[in-house]
Design a protein around this motif. Structure first.
Motif, short mmCIF file in Angstrom:
data_model
loop_
_atom_site.label_atom_id
_atom_site.label_comp_id
_atom_site.label_asym_id
_atom_site.label_seq_id
_atom_site.Cartn_x
_atom_site.Cartn_y
_atom_site.Cartn_z
N PRO A 129 5.00 -2.96 -9.84
CA PRO A 129 4.37 -3.72 -8.75
C PRO A 129 5.48 -4.48 -7.97
O PRO A 129 5.37 -4.64 -6.92
CB PRO A 129 3.18 -4.64 -9.27
N ARG A 130 6.43 -5.09 -8.77
CA ARG A 130 7.43 -5.90 -8.31
C ARG A 130 8.40 -5.27 -7.32
O ARG A 130 9.06 -5.96 -6.12
CB ARG A 130 8.38 -6.42 -9.23
N SER A 131 8.44 -3.98 -7.54
CA SER A 131 9.36 -3.15 -6.39
C SER A 131 8.71 -3.27 -5.22
O SER A 131 9.35 -3.32 -4.07
CB SER A 131 9.42 -1.65 -6.96
N LEU A 133 7.71 -6.01 -3.55
CA LEU A 133 8.46 -7.16 -2.94
C LEU A 133 9.81 -6.85 -2.19
O LEU A 133 10.12 -7.08 -1.23
CB LEU A 133 8.62 -8.17 -3.89
N TRP A 134 10.63 -5.81 -2.94
CA TRP A 134 11.55 -5.29 -2.34
C TRP A 134 11.26 -4.50 -0.94
O TRP A 134 12.13 -4.58 -0.20
CB TRP A 134 12.62 -4.55 -3.48
#
Length: 414
Positions: A129-131, A133-134
């Protein structure tokens, strides 16, 4: 629900089943040849982007005087990277974001910029999931730059709706991923359960083989020892007392038939073509007299002492079988190893806490020690351990051999 009512069913209709089979075939084809689908998608959207670059882009452009070659180049920059969207979604999105920046800064506002939704979907589908943000950091700058450079009404009229569209695509990817993870979890759980069932079946089969081997050892070992003793006695009696020799032969025949019957019952459970094999009950303490009578006929004097015999009838069938088999094995070993002139005694004692069985003989202690090294002693110990019992064996100080079995009196084995 009345008899006229029909229960609601969720089974798929014929059309939906056909669609499901078609989708399954497409997924299987894509798994075998992913390049085919990737090439098809890339060519489809490249064609659409070039068609738009041929003139349609001017309908929404803020600056319709852009060179055609630049528009075509940007269209290719949006479409061609789609071929690698599944393997490198973030890199593909980065290339598209650069093209989107040029498109919005120049005022072309190419509709091909919406192709960024495709790698965004794969990013949400396959990456942490943090991808996302990118992804937001790549998508947002071109939108804000275009809205500020070419304002039309409020600046957020272009940014907010587009971000909502991208957010819905990301949520769709997360939902599909969750569904796939859930399905994969079910498949993995089913596989683990199947493995556990296979292990349980193998363990049960191994335990059954051990039980059958132990039963066969007890049956064959004991009856052959009895037959050997009868044959030896009959040979000596043949010259002096033909009547005794005939009795020995009769006893050999009876013992042999009994052994064959027990083996037939035991092996019948292994034959698939005879599911209704004879299931005669296993020996109990009531059969001890018959066992000892056969041993006496084989030439070994045996004395049986039993205290509180009515208690024996209240013992579990497995406990009674254990006592019977231990006595059988111990007397068989005495027949084999004790030598001529030996005598044996079986003492059964029932206490409020346990059942005690002591088998002693007056044979040679040196040879008696040898009998503790074979499979018979292992089988006796396994039987005792099954019911939390103990088994002690060893030579007597006065000569001979002693077997002591203790079984706790419980309603069921542990």
């Amino acid at each position: 629900m009345t008899t006229e009512e029909t229960p609601h069913t969720t089974e798929p209709t014929g059309l939906s089943r056909h669609v499901q089979r078609l989708l399954a075939r497409l997924r299987a084809f894509d798994a075998r040849r992913p390049w085919a689908w990737d090439t098809t998608v890339t060519l489809l959207w490249t064609t659409a982007a070039l068609v738009d670059a041929s003139g349609g882009w001017r309908n929404i452009a803020r600056d319709p005087t852009m060179p055609v070659w630049l528009v075509a180049t940007l269209s290719l920059a949006f479409a061609l990277p789609l071929y690698w969207r599944r393997r490198h979604p973030l890199a593909v999105l980065a290339v598209m974001a650069c093209a989107a920046m040029v498109s919005d800064v120049s005022g072309a506002f190419l509709q091909a910029g919406y192709l960024q939704m495709i790698p965004l979907f794969h990013l949400a589908l396959t990456r942490p999931p943090r991808s996302l943000l990118w992804a937001l950091a790549l998508i947002l700058p071109p939108l804000v730059t275009g809205a500020v450079r070419f304002p039309q009404g409020s600046w957020d009229q272009r940014v907010v709706p587009t971000l909502w569209a991208y957010a819905l695509v990301a949520l769709l990817g997360i939902a599909v991923r969750s569904r796939k993870d859930y399905t994969a979890g079910l498949v993995d759980r089913a596989r683990r359960l199947e493995i556990e069932r296979d292990q349980e079946v193998r363990l049960a089969a191994a335990a059954e083989r051990t039980r059958i081997a132990r039963e066969m050892h007890d049956i064959i070992g004991h009856n052959l020892s009895v037959i050997t003793g009868l044959a030896d006695g009959g040979r000596y009696a043949a010259t002096k007392n033909p009547e005794r020799a005939a009795q020995a032969l009769d006893a050999i025949g009876t013992t042999s038939r009994e052994a064959l019957g027990e083996l037939r019952r035991l092996l019948g459970v292994l034959r698939d073509d005879e599911p209704e094999a004879d299931r005669a009950p296993q020996p109990t303490l009531a059969d001890l007299n018959t066992l000892i009578t056969g041993v006496r006929k084989a030439g070994l004097p045996v004395r049986l002492d039993a205290h509180d015999e009515p208690t024996a009838q209240r013992l579990l069938a497995g406990v009674q079988l254990t006592v019977y088999r231990v006595v059988q094995e111990a007397l068989t070993n005495t027949l084999k190893h004790a030598g001529a002139g030996a005598q044996a005694r079986v003492l059964l004692t029932y206490t409020p806490k346990d059942v005690q069985v002591e088998i002693t003989d007056t044979g040679k202690a040196a040879t008696g020690q040898d009998q503790g090294q074979g499979q018979g002693l292992t089988g006796m110990r396994e039987r005792a351990a099954l019911y939390d019992g103990t088994l002690e064996t060893g030579p007597l100080p006065t000569g001979g051999w002693r077997v002591m079995l203790r079984l706790p009196r419980e309603d069921s084995p542990s």
